[in-house]
Design an enzyme around this catalytic site. Sequence first.
Site, PDB file in Angstrom:
ATOM      1  N   LYS A   1       0.836  -1.205   0.000  1.00  0.00           N
ATOM      2  CA  LYS A   1       0.000   0.000   0.000  1.00  0.00           C
ATOM      3  C   LYS A   1       0.871   1.255   0.000  1.00  0.00           C
ATOM      4  CE  LYS A   1      -3.860   1.991   2.700  1.00  0.00           C
ATOM      5  NZ  LYS A   1      -4.715   1.772   3.891  1.00  0.00           N
TER       6      LYS A   1
ATOM      7  N   SER B   1      -9.562   1.805   3.284  1.00  0.00           N
ATOM      8  CA  SER B   1      -8.714   2.548   2.377  1.00  0.00           C
ATOM      9  C   SER B   1      -7.713   1.675   1.617  1.00  0.00           C
ATOM     10  CB  SER B   1      -7.938   3.613   3.173  1.00  0.00           C
ATOM     11  OG  SER B   1      -7.053   3.028   4.115  1.00  0.00           O
TER      12      SER B   1
ATOM     13  N   SER C   1      -9.936  -0.531   7.439  1.00  0.00           N
ATOM     14  CA  SER C   1      -9.300  -0.339   6.139  1.00  0.00           C
ATOM     15  C   SER C   1      -8.569  -1.553   5.584  1.00  0.00           C
ATOM     16  CB  SER C   1      -8.330   0.846   6.196  1.00  0.00           C
ATOM     17  OG  SER C   1      -9.041   2.053   6.252  1.00  0.00           O
TER      18      SER C   1
END
Length: 540
Positions: A114, A195, A219
């Site tokens: 990420k 996210s 997330s």
Amino acid sequence: MLAPKTNRFQGPLRYSLALLAALSVAAGAVDAAEQADHRTVSELRADLDSRKTTSAELVQAFIRRIEAIDRNGPQLRSVISINPQALEQARALDKELRSKGPRGPMHGIPVLVKDNIETADPMPTTAGSLALLDNVTKRDAPIIANLRKSGAIILGKTNLSEWANFRSTNSISGWSAVGGLAKNPHVLDRSPCGSSAGTGVAVAAALAPVGIGTETDGSIVCPSAMNGVVGLKPTLGLLSARYIIPIAHSQDTAGPMTTNVKDAALLLTALVGDAPACDPPSAGCAKADYTQGLVPTALNGKRIGVLRFPAGSNTNIDPVYERALNHLKEGGATLVEVSMPGIDKMREAERFVMHAEFKNDLNAYLASSPAKIASRTLAQLIELNKRTPAELALFGQEIFEKAESMPPLSDPKYATARADSKRLASVEGILKMLAEDKLDLLVAPTTGVAWRIDSVNGSRSAGSFSSMPAVAGFPHLTVPMGDLKGLPLGLSFIGAPWSEDLLLAAGYAFEQRAKARLIPKFLPSIEDQEPAFAPAVPSP
């Protein structure tokens, strides 16, 4: 506007593809851009050790597939940047494998990370924001350093909800100004949640065998559930959060996102490394091989508390949840219906803590960023966004502005809010539920069904059980449990601190029975496939 076809990160991608063109696999090999590689880490390990493939070939194949379906085709937009050194790293690890053997299960395995986690590779860490386009820190987060020690290859960075979904209450999950809008690979007009949207999409679509996400509250588990993959939010402190762009240090953690539970256990073991971060140290935190308890009989004799959404909400997923519960019972578990304590006061305290810590933590992070980064404080980021139409084209920054107005962490209100939120989530929350009925763990539907992407109204909540374990800092695992019209649904396993081994074992045993993983079909829309949407009687 939502998803520009070009951005400055296609430079590294073009470089890697040009390199691959000169170093392509032998003629007649299967074109990986056309055929997904859904092999597990264990299967890849066996093929690497037997010389059926090489890490360099894997890197080439996954980059081709990223080009084919992430940049082109359905344009998933889940990968922000490709590591231009990935092929070089793969070749070195292939050479080491031939001369010394594998360092462990992750040797030569490509991993996507990420884009709020720093790596020492020549890629920026942007959190999806144009403000951090030059954030090339040349340093590895400790979890990335541990990955490298295990022999893993950093393939690239994944898209995310910008600033880890902590800029606006009207945000669109999976969108960032840098990466555009990530799409759910199962049904392209549905949200991938956030996210860690890009990691969930990429792993589900076989753009890498495994990936890493981060979670403050939901997330990891929400995008894992909605993209049909396994996601684990570990106990707070098991993994170091250093050199990860922060939201709130009292909840932030990284964690594995994979296609199956064993891969999650393998990746977690590598992320922990030789010694857990354990910040603060705890007797329950110790070095572990999280694959040791993965046996089909792990549910036998377990007492499991069953959580449900409030009556009348998310009823469409009830049949899928009931089938999942039956799998648990058939595996030998005793199920006990439990009710979650009220969480309104906990969430109110959580919001205060998150806003206050965000201002403090982000300012500290920006202060250590490279000199090229012009915005050195949250206040300066707010002003930059006001001057940058691409940042505020879809939604505002009211969370930023709220955080900027918060008092320092020395304020007694912060200490009270943090103590209240932790107590309500742990001692009066999860630990109380476990103790009252002598339970080993809790299960719940991770969230509801993925909603349609809406650039006007933004994302909406599908319901979730993420907040209590997130605030408490307790582990939370989600495993695919089925689907509704091709949209994946996840089953959550929630436990006491440092119970990752227990949750992974239970999740593995459930996975072996449910066999609920879906391979994405990249459908444009469910509604396009819905026969009932056509008229029952032909028009005259």
